[in-house]
Design a protein around this motif. Structure first.
Motif, short mmCIF file in Angstrom:
data_model
loop_
_atom_site.label_atom_id
_atom_site.label_comp_id
_atom_site.label_asym_id
_atom_site.label_seq_id
_atom_site.Cartn_x
_atom_site.Cartn_y
_atom_site.Cartn_z
N THR A 109 -37.94 45.14 2.50
CA THR A 109 -36.39 45.17 2.81
C THR A 109 -36.49 45.53 4.14
N LEU A 110 -36.49 45.05 5.46
CA LEU A 110 -37.16 45.49 6.69
C LEU A 110 -35.37 45.41 7.58
N LYS A 111 -35.21 47.19 7.76
CA LYS A 111 -33.88 47.45 8.55
C LYS A 111 -34.26 47.89 9.86
N SER A 112 -33.27 47.09 10.33
CA SER A 112 -33.56 47.90 12.28
C SER A 112 -32.18 47.82 12.76
N ASP A 113 -31.19 48.74 12.93
CA ASP A 113 -30.17 48.95 14.01
C ASP A 113 -28.96 48.26 12.61
N ASN A 114 -28.20 46.88 13.02
CA ASN A 114 -27.59 46.33 12.05
C ASN A 114 -27.68 45.39 11.25
N SER A 115 -29.30 45.54 11.50
CA SER A 115 -30.01 43.57 10.61
C SER A 115 -30.60 44.37 9.97
N VAL A 116 -30.85 43.27 8.58
CA VAL A 116 -31.42 43.32 7.49
C VAL A 116 -32.29 41.96 6.63
N CYS A 117 -33.74 42.74 6.94
CA CYS A 117 -34.82 41.23 6.41
C CYS A 117 -35.11 41.50 5.15
N VAL A 118 -34.80 40.70 4.24
CA VAL A 118 -35.78 40.49 2.82
C VAL A 118 -36.11 39.57 2.33
N LEU A 119 -37.49 40.04 2.17
CA LEU A 119 -38.06 39.37 1.78
C LEU A 119 -38.11 39.20 0.13
N ASP A 120 -38.44 38.22 -0.87
CA ASP A 120 -38.35 38.29 -2.59
C ASP A 120 -39.71 37.32 -2.36
N TYR A 121 -40.64 37.90 -3.36
CA TYR A 121 -41.40 36.38 -3.19
C TYR A 121 -42.57 37.14 -4.53
N LEU A 169 -42.57 23.83 -6.05
CA LEU A 169 -42.25 25.43 -6.30
C LEU A 169 -43.51 25.44 -6.17
N MET A 170 -45.02 24.32 -6.72
CA MET A 170 -46.03 24.02 -7.33
C MET A 170 -47.68 24.35 -6.13
N ASP A 171 -48.64 25.16 -6.58
CA ASP A 171 -48.88 25.02 -6.05
C ASP A 171 -50.63 24.14 -6.29
N SER A 189 -40.28 32.02 -2.80
CA SER A 189 -40.79 32.53 -2.10
C SER A 189 -39.41 32.52 -1.17
N ASN A 190 -38.78 33.61 -0.05
CA ASN A 190 -38.00 33.11 0.94
C ASN A 190 -38.56 33.16 2.25
N ALA A 191 -40.34 33.45 2.56
CA ALA A 191 -41.09 33.94 3.33
C ALA A 191 -40.76 33.14 4.36
N GLY A 192 -39.73 31.46 4.81
CA GLY A 192 -39.54 31.01 6.16
C GLY A 192 -38.30 32.13 6.57
N ARG A 204 -39.63 35.35 8.10
CA ARG A 204 -40.20 35.34 9.03
C ARG A 204 -39.01 34.82 9.60
N ASP A 205 -37.77 34.46 10.18
CA ASP A 205 -36.98 33.77 11.56
C ASP A 205 -35.72 34.92 10.98
N CYS A 206 -35.72 35.83 10.46
CA CYS A 206 -34.86 36.70 10.88
C CYS A 206 -36.03 37.87 11.32
#
Length: 88
Positions: A14-26, A44-46, A68-71, A74-76
């Motif tokens: 979880t990355l927080k800055s002022d009023n924004s929050v970006c969350v990565l789940d992998y 989902l498969m490799d 993953s919600n990596a994309g 990243r956009d966040c």
């Protein structure tokens, strides 16, 4: 993050800055269960291929899967940095 085949990996950030929050789940897992190993879960498969010395296909299949919600994460972060730079 390092990943060795045959491992289970789970990361939450979880990355927080002022009023924004970006969350990565992998999550990545090499245990391919019958519930996961279905055509509708192909995204989902490799997938991997193995060839012999004569370039004949020996094996094509999934040896692990990941969720993953990596994309989105990243956009966040990109938007967070752009917004922060626009303030200055």
């Amino acid at each position: 993050m390092q990943y060795d085949r045959g491992s289970y990996v789970e990361v939450g950030v979880t990355l927080k800055s002022d009023n924004s929050v970006c969350v990565l789940d992998y999550m990545s897992d090499s245990k391919m269960t019958p519930e996961i190993c279905k055509a509708e879960n192909a995204n989902l498969m490799d997938l991997s291929s193995t060839y012999n010395s004569k370039d004949s296909l020996l094996y094509y299949g999934a040896d692990s899967y990941h969720i993953s919600n990596a994309g989105e994460f990243r956009d966040c972060i990109v938007n967070l940095v752009k917004n922060k730079n626009a303030e200055h």
